[in-house]
Design an enzyme around this catalytic site. Structure first.
Site, short mmCIF file in Angstrom:
data_model
loop_
_atom_site.label_atom_id
_atom_site.label_comp_id
_atom_site.label_asym_id
_atom_site.label_seq_id
_atom_site.Cartn_x
_atom_site.Cartn_y
_atom_site.Cartn_z
N HIS A 145 2.00 -6.85 2.87
CA HIS A 145 0.74 -7.48 3.30
C HIS A 145 -0.25 -7.66 2.15
O HIS A 145 -1.19 -8.44 2.26
CB HIS A 145 0.11 -6.69 4.45
N ASP A 180 6.99 -3.51 5.71
CA ASP A 180 5.83 -3.82 4.89
C ASP A 180 6.01 -3.37 3.43
O ASP A 180 5.17 -2.70 2.86
CB ASP A 180 4.57 -3.16 5.48
N GLY A 228 -7.46 -1.23 0.21
CA GLY A 228 -7.29 -1.28 -1.24
C GLY A 228 -6.28 -0.26 -1.74
O GLY A 228 -5.75 -0.40 -2.83
N ASN A 229 -6.03 0.78 -0.94
CA ASN A 229 -5.01 1.77 -1.31
C ASN A 229 -3.59 1.29 -0.98
O ASN A 229 -2.62 1.88 -1.44
CB ASN A 229 -5.23 3.09 -0.57
N SER A 230 -3.49 0.26 -0.17
CA SER A 230 -2.18 -0.18 0.32
C SER A 230 -1.21 -0.44 -0.83
O SER A 230 -1.54 -1.14 -1.79
CB SER A 230 -2.32 -1.45 1.15
N ILE A 268 -3.74 3.04 7.92
CA ILE A 268 -4.77 3.99 8.34
C ILE A 268 -4.86 3.94 9.86
O ILE A 268 -4.34 3.03 10.49
CB ILE A 268 -6.14 3.68 7.71
#
Length: 249
Positions: A4, A38, A113-115, A133
């Protein structure tokens, strides 16, 4: 990284870049990915410099209660941020009844933003790829739950990444041809308590067989049968059946 993160990027050359710790900009391209779990794999177009080092997937399972660290760029504004936590749970299912087992739950804070960043252990080995999350619904409001975060476990992540690299950008999956369900009944008496749906099938049920599929010759006369195990593994619900199917090559 996560699929994503890069799904909206242009396919044109020069559309994707990564930045190293000293802010050097490197062009990358998409090797392939898997939208189901993902996952996306990127390859350096520009050879990486000496400031970049390799982290490896851990060759063991995460342990409940062990210390972990999430690394990422929360909100897209705070690069190289590290948050600390513990492994809270293992083998969580995410995104509905699709057989998506293999997520570890952690208290190491993850936010937008951590993805795609790593969840590492105290030795710096990757225990998972941070991806999701949790939210709780209160009326029409969605409330972020900062102590409930999810990363795709190392063993599954490595299998998917290796498949993508070795199989021309794709993940290999078995084609079976079964539709498995666990049905619910609506109970109007349960509306007041917010629990109007009651599970009808205590075990997963074979609901449909796809014509001319590998399963058709074996399961064509088994519609309505319950499934108690897959490959010798006792299955108690729909998610466990689909989770075992996902392991089949």
């Amino acid at each position: 990284t996560n699929a994503h993160v890069i799904e909206a990027a242009s396919a044109a050359k020069g559309s994707l870049y990564v930045f190293s710790i000293d802010q050097t900009k490197y062009e990358v391209r998409v090797v392939g990915g898997d939208s189901f779990y993902d996952i996306a794999v990127l390859e350096f177009v520009t050879e990486p410099g000496k400031e970049i080092s390799i982290v490896k997937f851990a060759n063991r399972e995460a342990r409940l209660g062990e210390q972990v660290f999430a690394i990422g760029n929360p909100l897209g504004e705070y690069p190289y941020t590290v948050s600390e936590g513990i492994i809270s749970a293992k083998n969580r299912v995410r995104n509905g009844v699709t057989g998506k087992f293999g997520f570890v739950q952690t208290t190491a804070t993850v936010i937008w933003g951590n993805s795609g960043g790593p969840l590492v252990d105290s030795k710096g080995d990757v225990l998972g790829i941070n991806s999701q999350i949790a939210f709780a619904t209160r009326g029409t409001e969605m409330i972020w739950q900062p102590q409930i975060n999810f990363a795709l476990e190392a063993q599954l992540s490595k299998r998917l990444v290796d498949d993508i690299i070795d199989n021309q950008g794709l993940v290999k999956r078995a084609w079976i041809g079964l539709e498995i369900v666990q049905r619910y009944d609506y109970n109007s008496w349960g509306e007041a308590s917010g629990m109007p749906w009651e599970l009808r099938d205590t075990l997963p049920v074979i609901n449909k067989v796809v014509p001319n599929s590998p399963a058709a010759a074996v399961f064509g006369n088994k519609l309505g049968s319950v499934i108690t195990s897959v490959n010798g593994f006792k299955t108690r619900n729909l998610q466990e059946v689909l989770g075992e199917f996902e392991k089949v090559k």
